[in-house]
Each structure stands twice: as structure tokens, then as C-alpha cells.
Design an enzyme around this catalytic site. Structure first.
Site, short mmCIF file in Angstrom:
data_model
loop_
_atom_site.label_atom_id
_atom_site.label_comp_id
_atom_site.label_asym_id
_atom_site.label_seq_id
_atom_site.Cartn_x
_atom_site.Cartn_y
_atom_site.Cartn_z
N THR A 141 -0.20 -3.88 -8.41
CA THR A 141 0.86 -2.87 -8.35
C THR A 141 1.61 -3.00 -7.03
O THR A 141 0.98 -3.17 -5.97
CB THR A 141 0.35 -1.41 -8.49
OG1 THR A 141 1.43 -0.54 -8.14
CG2 THR A 141 -0.82 -1.05 -7.61
N ASP A 143 2.96 -0.62 -5.74
CA ASP A 143 2.78 0.68 -5.06
C ASP A 143 1.66 0.65 -4.02
O ASP A 143 1.60 1.51 -3.15
CB ASP A 143 2.48 1.79 -6.07
CG ASP A 143 3.62 1.99 -7.07
OD1 ASP A 143 4.70 1.41 -6.86
OD2 ASP A 143 3.41 2.73 -8.05
O1 F6P Z 1 4.05 1.72 -10.69
C1 F6P Z 1 4.94 0.76 -10.32
C2 F6P Z 1 6.35 1.28 -10.34
O2 F6P Z 1 7.20 0.21 -10.01
C3 F6P Z 1 6.61 2.51 -9.48
O3 F6P Z 1 6.83 2.20 -8.13
C4 F6P Z 1 7.79 3.11 -10.16
O4 F6P Z 1 7.90 4.50 -9.95
C5 F6P Z 1 7.52 2.84 -11.58
O5 F6P Z 1 6.71 1.69 -11.64
C6 F6P Z 1 8.75 2.61 -12.40
O6 F6P Z 1 8.37 2.32 -13.67
P1 F6P Z 1 9.36 1.98 -14.85
O7 F6P Z 1 9.98 0.65 -14.56
O8 F6P Z 1 8.50 1.96 -16.07
O9 F6P Z 1 10.38 3.07 -14.85
#
Ligand code: F6P
Length: 417
Positions: A141, A143
Site C-alpha cells: 500500500t 499509504d
Molecule cells: O489505499 C490506497 C489509496 O490509494 C488511498 O491512499 C486512497 O485514499 C485510495 O486508495 C483511493 O482509492 P480509489 O482509487 O479506489 O479511489
């Protein structure tokens, strides 16, 4: 290894998630797996019997190298929450029928905290029902919010992109028109954890001052104080750059993005889509301070910039993929591979393994002591922690002047292969 391996990708992609896939594939073949299957679109696709024989898509060593440098989930991803095992057994019966049919011995899932919930539930079910398959998670991740691992694959490359692009945004501002004021607000992903936003501080060096303010979600955000700070800074300098996390929120817990009404989408794990905070705050500055304000959302670019991937990250992503197969082959189940930092200088890491029950659905936040007292910047300890993770590059294979990617023909595919 007597049986076969199946691997899936889940959650938000990263620049190096496919390096982990390559690590899983290579180690599975080296350990004698007859077949290595890839789930199309994670566990959700598997439930529709969407899987591929990876040897048909990764044909030689060059393909492995290109796969390591291909961003986004090669197999396709999902955000799918399995029901509680006592709530709906039909789904589990179906999954295990498919795994038995494919003679799967090791089930490897590359994902973040939500995806580890899948490993947790499937391994619990297997133990309950006396099934022999082993389930091991591979951390992933941008994050960087997974517990018990020093950091997560994907974070170093995203941090490198954020530091580089923040520096370029700052440089752009410095060339802005004479005697004009400009405030640029950069919005960075990471949900409730500020690891990525803090990485914008790495842009600071002898040729760049770094952002003027950095706001992480770990500290409550006050709009009025923010406007005051910007006003004061503008008395001293014309051009200001602020890095904010997409997850900044008020003391009452309301996300700043909710003021913007950009979207009210919520995913299967109950996460709100966080977007629009920078443009909301740019508007506030524009109206209350009366100067030009611009919002920059790094958005998907920060997790797909494989052209700027960190070599440390690419190599570690490969390493954890391989370690997961080894662990499952040696009998581990219900566990996730972690990265242990062995030393900082020179930077060295090794893999470890932990009970996935202690990791799934959790969130590791930036420690408060790694953020300054005012909540407007990260400390030197934070910077020292991240810096080794962005080192080295991983040059792409260039064709026609742009990076070459390994790809699978699009579409959901047919049932099995
Ligand atoms: O969990 C990883 C992440 O990139 C977060 O930082 C972000 O909030 C989320 O995914 C966004 O997800 P999606 O592309 O599904 O909107």
C-alpha cells in the site's frame, strides 16, 4: 511443492505491486509449482472463476523484468469484503471448490489492511473445515499504514514521486510573475495516515526550501488557523506551497473533503472517497486572502509513477512476494510477510512474518512525536525514516521514448483458461 499456487492483487494499486507478483511467480516456479494461477480482479473475480495461467502471460525473463516495472495491478484488483464466516458459508464453499479444482496448495494475496481481512477469513475457514491450503499475505500500500511492518512496498516509490513532484511545483512557483502572490495547495493520498504527505518534506535540500506547511490527518485541522498562517507567510514571501493530506479533518472528525462536496462515494470497507480538499482550501484562500490560489491533486499519478520508482522499493516488493510463497510452502498460514529494517546506514532490510489477525483492518498512523508541536511539519526523525526508502532508481524498458509495460488483453476474460 507438489500442488499449485494462486495469487491475487487487491485494494489500491502501487508502482511496485507487480514486482511482488513477479516475486511470487518466480519463487513458485523455482520451488516446483506446476501451475501458478493469477486471480483476475482479486477474490471477487475468483468467485466468478476468473483466473489465468500466469505462464501464458509471463513468458521469459524479460517479461519478468518488464512486469516488475509495470504500474497498476497486472491481474486487476478489487475492493471486496468477504462476509463473516458464520454469516454466509456459501461463498466459502464456492471458493474452496475452485481451489480444490485447481489443486491449489498456496494462496497468496497482495494487498493492504482491508485485503488482509481476506487472508484472515480464508485461513480461519480452512482451519475450521480441516482444509490443507495455506494462505499468506504480501504487504502492499502506498499509504504505509500496515501494522507490524517497518514500511510497506509501494510507499517508497510514491514517496519518491511526491518529494520530486513537490520540488517541481515549488520550482514552478519560484518563477511566478514579479510581485504577485501565489498559494499552491498540493493534495496527497494516504487516507487517515500522513506517511505520504510527510514525504513532501524530502523535497527540502540545499536547492529547495521544501513546502512551507505540511498538514497530516493525525492532527485536527482548523481552517481559520490555516488561513491566518498563510496570511502571515504571505507578508514575508510571495509564493507559498502547502502539502495537505486528503484525510485532513476537523477536531469533530469531519473531513475537509466533505466541505467540497466533490463526491460522497463510500467503498465496501466503509471508506469515503477523499478528494477535493485542496480545491476547497484554494477557494477559501482565494476568497478570504484575495490572492491567486491553485490546487494540485497528485491523485493516481503518485501510485502509478513507475518511471520514478525507488530501486529499494522494487527490490523489496519482489522479495516479499517470494518470501510469501516460501512461507506458505513451508506450512505457514494466516500470516503476512513483513519488512524488518536491519540497519539505516547502509540501509538493509529482511523479511519476517506475523499473524495476519494482528494486521487486518488496522491502521498504523504517523507517531505524534514525528510531527512538530504546531502540527504544520514533520520532524527530522520522520525524514530519516523515509529517506532510505526512496533510494536508487529502476530504469524502465523504453520503447518509442516511453516506458514499456507488460499487459494482459483487457476485459473480464472467460471462465478460467
Ligand atoms: O489505499 C490506497 C489509496 O490509494 C488511498 O491512499 C486512497 O485514499 C485510495 O486508495 C483511493 O482509492 P480509489 O482509487 O479506489 O479511489
Amino acid at each position: 511443492m507438489k500442488g499449485n499456487v494462486i495469487v491475487g492483487q487487491s485494494g489500491g494499486p502501487t508502482a511496485v505491486i507487480n514486482s511482488s507478483l513477479a516475486g511470487v511467480y518466480r519463487t513458485a516456479i523455482d520451488r516446483g509449482a506446476k501451475k501458478v494461477y493469477g486471480m483476475r480482479f482479486g477474490i471477487q473475480g475468483l468467485l466468478d472463476e476468473q483466473y489465468v495461467d500466469l505462464s501464458k502471460h509471463i513468458k521469459n525473463d524479460l517479461d519478468v523484468e518488464i512486469l516488475k516495472r509495470t504500474p497498476s495491478a497486472f491481474l486487476g484488483t478489487c475492493r471486496y469484503k468477504l462476509p463473516d464466516i458464520h454469516e454466509n458459508q456459501d461463498i466459502y464453499v464456492k471458493i474452496f471448490e475452485i481451489l480444490d479444482k485447481l489443486n491449489i496448495e498456496c494462496f497468496i494475496y497482495i494487498g493492504g489492511n482491508d485485503s488482509m481481512d481476506t487472508i484472515k477469513k480464508l485461513s480461519d475457514y480452512a482451519i475450521l473445515m480441516g482444509k490443507s491450503q495455506k494462505f499468506v499475505g504480501v504487504p502492499k500500500t502506498i499509504d504505509n499504514d500496515l501494522a507490524l511492518t517497518d514500511h510497506t512496498p509501494g510507499y517508497g516509490s510514491a514517496a519518491k514521486y511526491i518529494a520530486t513532484s513537490t520540488k517541481e511545483v515549488i520550482r514552478d512557483g519560484l518563477g511566478f510573475s514579479y510581485k504577485k502572490k501565489l498559494v499552491t495547495i498540493i493534495e496527497i493520498m494516504g487516507r487517515n495516515a500522513g506517511w505520504l504527505t510527510g514525504a513532501s518534506a524530502l523535497s527540502r535540500g540545499e536547492d529547495c526550501d521544501g513546502p512551507d506547511l505540511i498538514y497530516l490527518p493525525e492532527v485536527p485541522f482548523e481552517i481559520d488557523r490555516f488561513v491566518d498562517r498563510v496570511r502571515k507567510l504571505l507578508e514575508k514571501k510571495d509564493v507559498i506551497v502547502v502539502a495537505i493530506s486528503e484525510g485532513i479533518r476537523t477536531a469533530e472528525g469531519k473531513y475537509i473533503s466533505e466541505f467540497s462536496a466533490a463526491t460522497d462515494y463510500v467503498d465496501a470497507f466503509g471508506h469515503k472517497q477523499l478528494t477535493g480538499s485542496a480545491s476547497y482550501l484554494a477557494n477559501v484562500i482565494n476568497q478570504q486572502v484575495g490572492c491567486k490560489a491553485r490546487a494540485v491533486e497528485f491523485s493516481t499519478l503518485q501510485r502509478s509513477a513507475a518511471h520514478l520508482a525507488s530501486r529499494v522499493d522494487v527490490n523489496e516488493a519482489f522479495m516479499v512476494g517470494g518470501a510469501a510463497v516460501k512461507a506458505a510452502d513451508e506450512g505457514d498460514t494466516g500470516r503476512m510477510v513483513v519488512i524488518d529494517r536491519v540497519s539505516d546506514d547502509p540501509y538493509q532490510s529482511a523479511t519476517g512474518i506475523y499473524d495476519v489477525h494482528k494486521i487486518a483492518n488496522g491502521e498504523k498512523l504517523v507517531p505524534r512525536e514525528w510531527i512538530n508541536k504546531e502540527g504544520t511539519y514533520v520532524t527530522e526523525e520522520f525524514i530519516d525514516y523515509v529517506r532510505p526508502l526512496i533510494q536508487g532508481d529502476s530504469p524502465c524498458v523504453m520503447v518509442g521514448g516511453i516506458p514499456r509495460h507488460l499487459y494482459m488483453s483487457s476485459g473480464r476474460g472467460k471462465k478460467g483458461e
